[in-house]
Design a protein around this motif. Sequence first.
Motif, short mmCIF file in Angstrom:
data_model
loop_
_atom_site.label_atom_id
_atom_site.label_comp_id
_atom_site.label_asym_id
_atom_site.label_seq_id
_atom_site.Cartn_x
_atom_site.Cartn_y
_atom_site.Cartn_z
N LEU A 403 0.52 -1.14 -0.24
CA LEU A 403 0.08 0.35 -0.08
C LEU A 403 0.93 0.76 -0.09
O LEU A 403 1.33 1.29 0.64
N ALA A 404 0.21 2.16 -1.03
CA ALA A 404 0.82 3.65 -0.29
C ALA A 404 -0.10 4.55 -0.48
O ALA A 404 -1.39 4.37 -0.35
N VAL A 405 0.25 5.32 1.10
CA VAL A 405 -1.00 6.01 1.50
C VAL A 405 -0.92 7.24 1.80
O VAL A 405 0.29 7.99 1.73
N ILE A 406 -1.62 8.38 0.78
CA ILE A 406 -1.27 9.92 0.03
C ILE A 406 -2.19 10.32 0.59
O ILE A 406 -3.68 9.62 0.57
N GLY A 407 -1.82 11.63 1.37
CA GLY A 407 -2.96 12.61 1.03
C GLY A 407 -2.75 13.75 2.67
O GLY A 407 -2.69 13.09 3.42
N PRO A 408 -2.74 15.32 2.08
CA PRO A 408 -2.75 15.68 3.45
C PRO A 408 -3.49 15.18 4.87
O PRO A 408 -3.19 16.27 6.09
N LEU A 409 -5.15 14.54 4.42
CA LEU A 409 -5.93 14.26 5.86
C LEU A 409 -5.34 12.50 6.38
O LEU A 409 -5.48 12.71 7.44
N ALA A 410 -4.61 12.48 5.66
CA ALA A 410 -3.87 10.19 6.18
C ALA A 410 -4.02 10.64 7.97
O ALA A 410 -3.89 9.37 8.86
N GLU A 411 -2.55 12.07 7.98
CA GLU A 411 -2.65 12.48 10.03
C GLU A 411 -3.02 13.13 10.67
O GLU A 411 -2.73 12.40 11.76
N SER A 412 -3.77 13.70 9.87
CA SER A 412 -5.26 14.51 10.08
C SER A 412 -5.66 14.33 11.97
O SER A 412 -6.32 12.79 11.31
N ARG A 413 -6.06 14.43 12.82
CA ARG A 413 -6.71 13.96 14.09
C ARG A 413 -7.33 15.46 14.35
O ARG A 413 -8.38 15.08 14.99
N HIS A 414 -7.14 16.81 14.12
CA HIS A 414 -8.16 17.76 14.60
C HIS A 414 -8.85 17.85 13.90
O HIS A 414 -9.97 17.91 13.93
N ASP A 415 -8.84 17.49 12.04
CA ASP A 415 -9.63 17.75 11.31
C ASP A 415 -11.47 16.31 11.97
O ASP A 415 -12.04 17.01 11.46
N LEU A 416 -10.53 15.54 12.41
CA LEU A 416 -11.69 14.34 12.32
C LEU A 416 -12.84 15.18 13.28
O LEU A 416 -13.56 13.87 13.29
N LEU A 417 -12.47 15.93 13.95
CA LEU A 417 -13.30 16.15 15.53
C LEU A 417 -14.64 16.59 14.98
O LEU A 417 -15.84 17.15 15.02
N GLY A 418 -13.98 17.23 13.49
CA GLY A 418 -15.58 17.64 12.79
C GLY A 418 -15.95 19.66 13.27
O GLY A 418 -14.87 20.17 13.87
N CYS A 419 -16.87 20.17 13.25
CA CYS A 419 -16.89 21.50 12.72
C CYS A 419 -17.97 22.14 14.43
O CYS A 419 -18.21 23.06 14.77
N TRP A 420 -18.23 21.15 15.10
CA TRP A 420 -18.70 21.71 16.54
C TRP A 420 -18.32 20.56 17.19
O TRP A 420 -18.42 19.85 18.17
N SER A 421 -16.56 20.86 17.58
CA SER A 421 -16.83 19.78 18.69
C SER A 421 -15.84 20.93 19.92
O SER A 421 -14.32 20.40 20.65
N LEU A 422 -16.70 21.62 20.61
CA LEU A 422 -15.66 22.45 21.57
C LEU A 422 -15.15 21.82 22.43
O LEU A 422 -14.14 22.66 22.72
N PHE A 423 -15.72 21.03 22.42
CA PHE A 423 -15.24 20.35 24.12
C PHE A 423 -14.30 19.18 24.06
O PHE A 423 -13.88 18.14 24.60
N GLY A 424 -14.36 18.63 22.56
CA GLY A 424 -13.35 17.62 22.17
C GLY A 424 -11.76 17.57 21.58
O GLY A 424 -11.10 19.19 21.90
N GLU A 426 -7.88 16.73 20.31
CA GLU A 426 -7.75 15.98 18.89
C GLU A 426 -6.23 14.82 19.35
O GLU A 426 -6.43 13.45 18.48
N GLY A 427 -5.86 14.83 20.53
CA GLY A 427 -5.54 13.88 21.17
C GLY A 427 -5.98 12.29 21.18
O GLY A 427 -5.30 11.45 21.62
N ASP A 428 -7.86 12.21 21.72
CA ASP A 428 -7.97 11.32 22.10
C ASP A 428 -9.02 11.10 20.52
O ASP A 428 -9.29 10.03 20.43
N VAL A 429 -8.44 11.83 19.96
CA VAL A 429 -8.85 10.96 17.91
C VAL A 429 -7.91 9.93 17.70
O VAL A 429 -6.34 10.00 17.27
N GLU A 430 -7.96 8.69 16.64
CA GLU A 430 -7.52 8.28 15.97
C GLU A 430 -8.23 8.86 14.54
O GLU A 430 -8.41 8.48 14.12
#
Length: 739
Positions: A403-424, A426-430
């Motif tokens: 496999l090759a893994v390519i793309g600017p979101l492959a390692e993102s955690r903050h973005d996976l919290l979504g647009c309304w995660s006031l109390f989330g 990013e360290g909790d995110v896989e």
Amino acid sequence: MASYSFNTLDPATEARVAELLGQMTLTEKIGQLNQISPLVFTPPDPSQGVDARPTFSMRQDLDDEIRAGRIGSIFNTREASFVNRCQRLAVEGSRLGIPLLVGGDVIHGFRTIFPIPLALAATWDPDLVERTARAAAEEASATGVDWIFAPMVDIARDPRWGRIAEGAGEDVYLGCVMAAAQVRGFQSQGLASGRAVAACPKHFVAYGAAEAGRDYNTVDISERALREIYLPPFKAAFDAGAGSTMSAFNEIAGVPASANPLTLTTILREEWAWPGLVVSDYESVRELIPHGFAADLKDAGRLALSAGVDMDMMGMAYLNHLADLVAEGALPLAAIDEAVRRVLRLKFRLGLFEQPYVDESVAAQVTLTEGQRALALEAAQASLVLLKNQGSLLPLKPGAQRLAVIGPLAESRHDLLGCWSLFGEEGDVESVMDGLRAYLGDTAPAPIAGCPLRGDGDFEAEAAVAAAEAADIVVLVVGEGQDLSGEAHCRTQLGLPGRQQALVDAVAATGKPLVVVLLTGRPLVIPELAEQATALLLAWHGGIRTGRAIADALFGAIAPAGRLTASWPRHQGQIPLYYAHKNTGRPARGAGTGQFVEFFRSAYLDAPNTPLFPFGYGLTYTQFAYRDLALDATTLGPADTLTARVTISNIGERAGVEIVQLYVRDLVGSVTRPVRELKGFARVALEPGESRRVTLTVPVADLAYVGADLQRRVEPGGFELWLGPDALSGLETDFNVMA
Ligand code: GLC
């Protein structure tokens, strides 16, 4: 799981309210109508670059204001100790000791962040959605939050609107189902904190109909459309027991929603007789001035309170001007008393007078537990939508392919919290890579971003192409950052942001099979990507377990079963695009291709009318066949129930879940009717080779619609009916409704 209901009057509570109201001075009454955030919000400093974050500082006057009884509610706190401190100031420091209502934007989780609501809706699983809302209420109430500013129930049919992320999508029926499920979850009884939480369906009303998909923009729709499309999810939420609602920023046909007598008084109070609390959206009372509807803040306060907004969020209009308005005879004291009554009613019903303080030991016991994390994984898995799987490329066998893994979101955690995660956090995110590493361990490839998530920064196509050339299969992780959807985040270009499509083009040119993992807060316009992908898995911003859920799907531990709840356009020029459209007098007969104009038909010169992916669409790792659609009766009276039966077979090699959808079309009406309307669905799990006779029922009363006279009615006549996997297909039959 029992839930509280706050949609009726309780005589004992009313007596307590009346007794307390009788003791209150006008100043104390007005204080109850004032909601303040303890935190002063400072927008991010653009000079710090795109990753700058807003800052929050504590108000200095908070303690004195609470003691003086000038604040009835605070919101968006995060610590039980802070809430208890504020409550002590109110209960032990003010003359009458009225506790504060403590609100919070807990839109899709408190600390355990679940998929964004548009993704949760894609599960088509109201029970699961209810459980995530209950889990959010568990964590939030343990920190002292007793008022959750959710569910967002705005019907949205324009993906340019960033807040489409926060709701259930384009459909009225599904929107009602998801609204009620979330209210039941938020208002669950038996929370570990021993407290109750009030839901707050928002934004009342028609906020999602903003012209051009631009947030806060003008809404100019007919009252018939208001009643048929935008109001029903609120009615479903109130019928499920919701104790409050939030008035919206937008105007409705010239009258702002936060000062609209039709919606706030005529419909809410007179027609629906709903006794709950109306809070304005953030400064939406003050914003009556820029709307050009109020001359000044005093006028704004008069207009909003007279129309039926009980509590002023951050606007200071009530605190600063209601006393003068009463003194001048511009506002009857009775109007203020009625608003205060609704505030006190909710405080009593929530038990705040008996239990104002939260047990500070509970939060650690209920927050981010293994159970919460398991639920977040279940929700992230169930929200995955498989949009393409050419040659059944998925699922992969771990380790069987390079496999090759390519793309600017492959390692993102903050973005996976979504647009309304006031109390989330990013360290909790896989991240996606965390998920892949759970399967591949050290053999997981080193990811290559290839390009930044946005803008024109470093473009590493060569490294990406080289990695693709050396691999058997490329996993491309692309999409939107969490900062491109949500409030005040609307887009005119709905393709992949920045240089991502150029990156995809470069990698696709290698000819290697592409597994595209798409992370987004909204439907995107991705015709090229959909063509280039061998497999296309939509994972949204799926919360803290997104990465694991994606890996579980890619390697076959689970089979994606989500279905779209908002149409995905081929081109932005098609927007607004939704399945429940009208037929018009000149309906397009074919797809309407660019080479010729269908003979004076409602079609484009340069694109089909149909979406790239329709409402209700989603694939899985097996295939289903439908046969033998039959109705128990094809002639029904107004009090009957339609019963439709169909046999569904799993004709593939893997177990799977089919979401069978029931659509109807009312062929002739006193107002024109949509070409299809969802009226029911069922989740059907089948083993390979298994068939099942599935039954769906629809009370004929549910076929009612709002006539030109604004009355709901079922009209006799012919109907078509479909049972199928999405809004563009299915087995068809027909039936008649008699007078
Ligand atoms: C925001 C949002 C609303 C939110 C409120 C409090 O502007 O429109 O959804 O609940 O303010 O934060």
